[in-house]
Motif scaffolding. Structure first.
Motif, short mmCIF file in Angstrom:
data_model
loop_
_atom_site.label_atom_id
_atom_site.label_comp_id
_atom_site.label_asym_id
_atom_site.label_seq_id
_atom_site.Cartn_x
_atom_site.Cartn_y
_atom_site.Cartn_z
N THR A 61 0.85 -1.19 0.00
CA THR A 61 0.00 0.00 0.00
C THR A 61 0.88 1.24 0.00
O THR A 61 1.77 1.37 0.83
N GLU A 62 0.63 2.14 -0.93
CA GLU A 62 1.40 3.38 -0.97
C GLU A 62 0.95 4.29 0.17
O GLU A 62 -0.24 4.52 0.36
N ARG A 63 1.94 4.80 0.91
CA ARG A 63 1.65 5.69 2.04
C ARG A 63 1.04 6.99 1.52
O ARG A 63 1.42 7.51 0.49
N PHE A 64 0.05 7.50 2.23
CA PHE A 64 -0.66 8.77 1.96
C PHE A 64 -1.55 8.72 0.71
O PHE A 64 -2.10 9.73 0.32
N ARG A 65 -1.71 7.59 0.06
CA ARG A 65 -2.53 7.53 -1.14
C ARG A 65 -4.00 7.32 -0.84
O ARG A 65 -4.87 7.87 -1.52
N TYR A 66 -4.31 6.52 0.18
CA TYR A 66 -5.69 6.19 0.48
C TYR A 66 -6.11 6.82 1.80
O TYR A 66 -5.40 6.72 2.81
N THR A 67 -7.25 7.47 1.83
CA THR A 67 -7.71 8.14 3.04
C THR A 67 -8.18 7.16 4.11
O THR A 67 -8.37 7.56 5.26
N ALA A 68 -8.37 5.90 3.76
CA ALA A 68 -8.78 4.91 4.74
C ALA A 68 -7.66 4.62 5.74
O ALA A 68 -7.93 4.14 6.84
N TYR A 69 -6.42 4.91 5.37
CA TYR A 69 -5.27 4.63 6.23
C TYR A 69 -4.65 5.94 6.69
O TYR A 69 -4.61 6.92 5.96
N ASP A 70 -4.10 5.93 7.91
CA ASP A 70 -3.41 7.13 8.38
C ASP A 70 -1.97 7.14 7.84
O ASP A 70 -1.55 6.23 7.14
N GLY A 71 -1.23 8.18 8.15
CA GLY A 71 0.12 8.36 7.62
C GLY A 71 1.12 7.35 8.12
O GLY A 71 2.21 7.23 7.57
N ALA A 72 0.78 6.59 9.15
CA ALA A 72 1.71 5.59 9.70
C ALA A 72 1.62 4.26 8.95
O ALA A 72 2.44 3.38 9.17
N PHE A 73 0.62 4.10 8.08
CA PHE A 73 0.44 2.82 7.39
C PHE A 73 0.87 2.95 5.94
O PHE A 73 0.62 3.95 5.28
#
Length: 94
Positions: A61-73
């Motif tokens: 998963t690319e960091r910061f690409r999907y709003t479902a994940y926070d910046g730590a994922f």
């Protein structure tokens, strides 16, 4: 006696003895890139298999690409592809 005067020894002892909850994740098919189904429904796996799924998702998963994940994922491996950096620098970043 703790070397930190603001932390009592009782707090340290209780936090060391507590167990972490069992890690759970939805079963995943790595080859077809989809969730596994059992009788038409998704199901959960636990332990090492769940950890393996979480690691796979975090790396792909690319960091910061999907709003479902926070910046730590996620990871930023995609930024290194075609960067023209020396291989030792790329290895260090990975």
């Amino acid at each position: 006696m703790s070397i930190f005067p603001f932390i009592s020894p009782e707090v340290l002892e209780s936090s060391e003895s507590s167990e972490l909850p069992m890690f759970r994740e939805y079963a995943y098919d790595f080859e077809n890139n989809c969730l596994l189904l059992r009788d038409g429904n998704t199901y959960l796996v636990e332990g090492n298999e769940a950890l393996r799924i979480w690691i796979f998702k975090a790396l792909t998963t690319e960091r910061f690409r999907y709003t479902a994940y926070d910046g730590a994922f996620g990871s930023e491996i995609h930024t290194l592809i075609g960067s023209g950096l020396h291989s030792e620098i790329v290895t260090s970043e990975l």
